[in-house]
Design an enzyme around this catalytic site. Structure first.
Site, PDB file in Angstrom:
ATOM      1  N   HIS A 112     -34.124 -35.033  -4.927  1.00 28.46           N
ATOM      2  CA  HIS A 112     -35.529 -34.342  -6.367  1.00 28.46           C
ATOM      3  C   HIS A 112     -35.752 -32.742  -5.685  1.00 28.46           C
ATOM      4  CE1 HIS A 112     -39.410 -35.335  -3.731  1.00 28.46           C
ATOM      5  NE2 HIS A 112     -38.343 -35.073  -2.790  1.00 28.46           N
ATOM      6  N   CYS A 159     -38.864 -27.781  -0.448  1.00 32.57           N
ATOM      7  CA  CYS A 159     -38.453 -28.732  -2.250  1.00 32.57           C
ATOM      8  C   CYS A 159     -38.596 -28.377  -2.957  1.00 32.57           C
ATOM      9  CB  CYS A 159     -40.224 -29.432  -1.057  1.00 32.57           C
ATOM     10  SG  CYS A 159     -40.421 -30.714   0.313  1.00 32.57           S
ATOM     11  N   HIS A 196     -33.168 -32.145  -2.529  1.00 34.78           N
ATOM     12  CA  HIS A 196     -32.954 -32.653  -1.277  1.00 34.78           C
ATOM     13  C   HIS A 196     -33.358 -34.090  -1.556  1.00 34.78           C
ATOM     14  CE1 HIS A 196     -37.133 -32.012  -1.773  1.00 34.78           C
ATOM     15  NE2 HIS A 196     -37.231 -32.768  -1.036  1.00 34.78           N
ATOM     16  N   HIS A 205     -34.024 -38.216  -0.490  1.00 33.06           N
ATOM     17  CA  HIS A 205     -35.375 -38.681   0.887  1.00 33.06           C
ATOM     18  C   HIS A 205     -34.683 -39.924   0.765  1.00 33.06           C
ATOM     19  CE1 HIS A 205     -37.652 -35.687   1.496  1.00 33.06           C
ATOM     20  NE2 HIS A 205     -38.239 -35.841   0.069  1.00 33.06           N
ATOM     21  N   HIS A 264     -29.746 -43.164  -5.888  1.00 38.23           N
ATOM     22  CA  HIS A 264     -28.816 -42.337  -5.794  1.00 38.23           C
ATOM     23  C   HIS A 264     -28.476 -41.149  -7.355  1.00 38.23           C
ATOM     24  CE1 HIS A 264     -27.121 -45.010  -2.190  1.00 38.23           C
ATOM     25  NE2 HIS A 264     -26.052 -43.934  -1.745  1.00 38.23           N
ATOM     26  N   GLU A 273     -41.460 -41.604   2.043  1.00 40.55           N
ATOM     27  CA  GLU A 273     -40.598 -40.622   1.925  1.00 40.55           C
ATOM     28  C   GLU A 273     -39.474 -40.843   3.071  1.00 40.55           C
ATOM     29  OE1 GLU A 273     -41.270 -37.597  -1.440  1.00 40.55           O
ATOM     30  OE2 GLU A 273     -41.401 -36.096   0.860  1.00 40.55           O
TER      31      GLU A 273
END
Length: 150
Positions: free
Chosen positions: A16, A25, A29, A31, A75, A136
């Site tokens: 995201h 952020c 990137h 998680h 994904h 997260e």
């Protein structure tokens, strides 16, 4: 009959970017998310029911959460539909990548609220979503409780 809480954990990988954010952020990137889903209800007491003694079959809960959350998010790239990354999103989609555009900032807080709505509406009326916990990272998570949102 006693109310019982049942919890199942799910994992998924999602990328995201936070549109307009003033830190790292803002970049795309990913998680490794862990989602704990807890429902509450009374176990089935009908001895003729193959699910007697269960609040909900773990397999049924798995099917709901996979359909409503995991299969969509795993994904995929999650972006605010107002992001300046729309050209990138369109290019990725046309190249066969999964891109999910949402009408909110894709923070853990907003994601978990979205998941709560989606999961709740698929549960039988005698079973309530009690809580969600979305990790997260290993040290950062958001929690949602039905009692806080009644």
């Amino acid at each position: 009959m006693a109310k019982i809480r049942i919890t199942k954990q799910f994992t998924f990988e999602t990328a995201h970017a936070l549109y307009g954010y003033d830190g790292k952020c803002k970049n795309v990137h990913g998680h490794s998310y862990k989602l704990d889903v807890t429902v509450i209800g009374e176990p089935i007491t009908d001895m003729d029911n193959v699910k007697c003694g269960m609040v909900i079959d773990f397999g049924d809960l798995k099917r709901i959460v996979k359909t409503e959350v995991v299969d969509i998010m795993d994904h995929a790239i999650l972006l605010n539909k107002n992001t300046p990354h729309l050209k990138l999103a369109e290019h990725l989609k046309s190249s066969g990548h999964d891109v999910v555009l949402v009408d909110y900032q894709p923070t853990s807080e907003n994601m978990i609220a979205d998941f709560a709505k989606k999961i709740s509406r698929k549960l039988d009326k005698n079973i309530m979503l009690h809580s969600l916990k979305l990790r997260e990272t290993g040290t950062a998570f958001a929690e949602w409780y039905a009692s806080d949102n009644a």
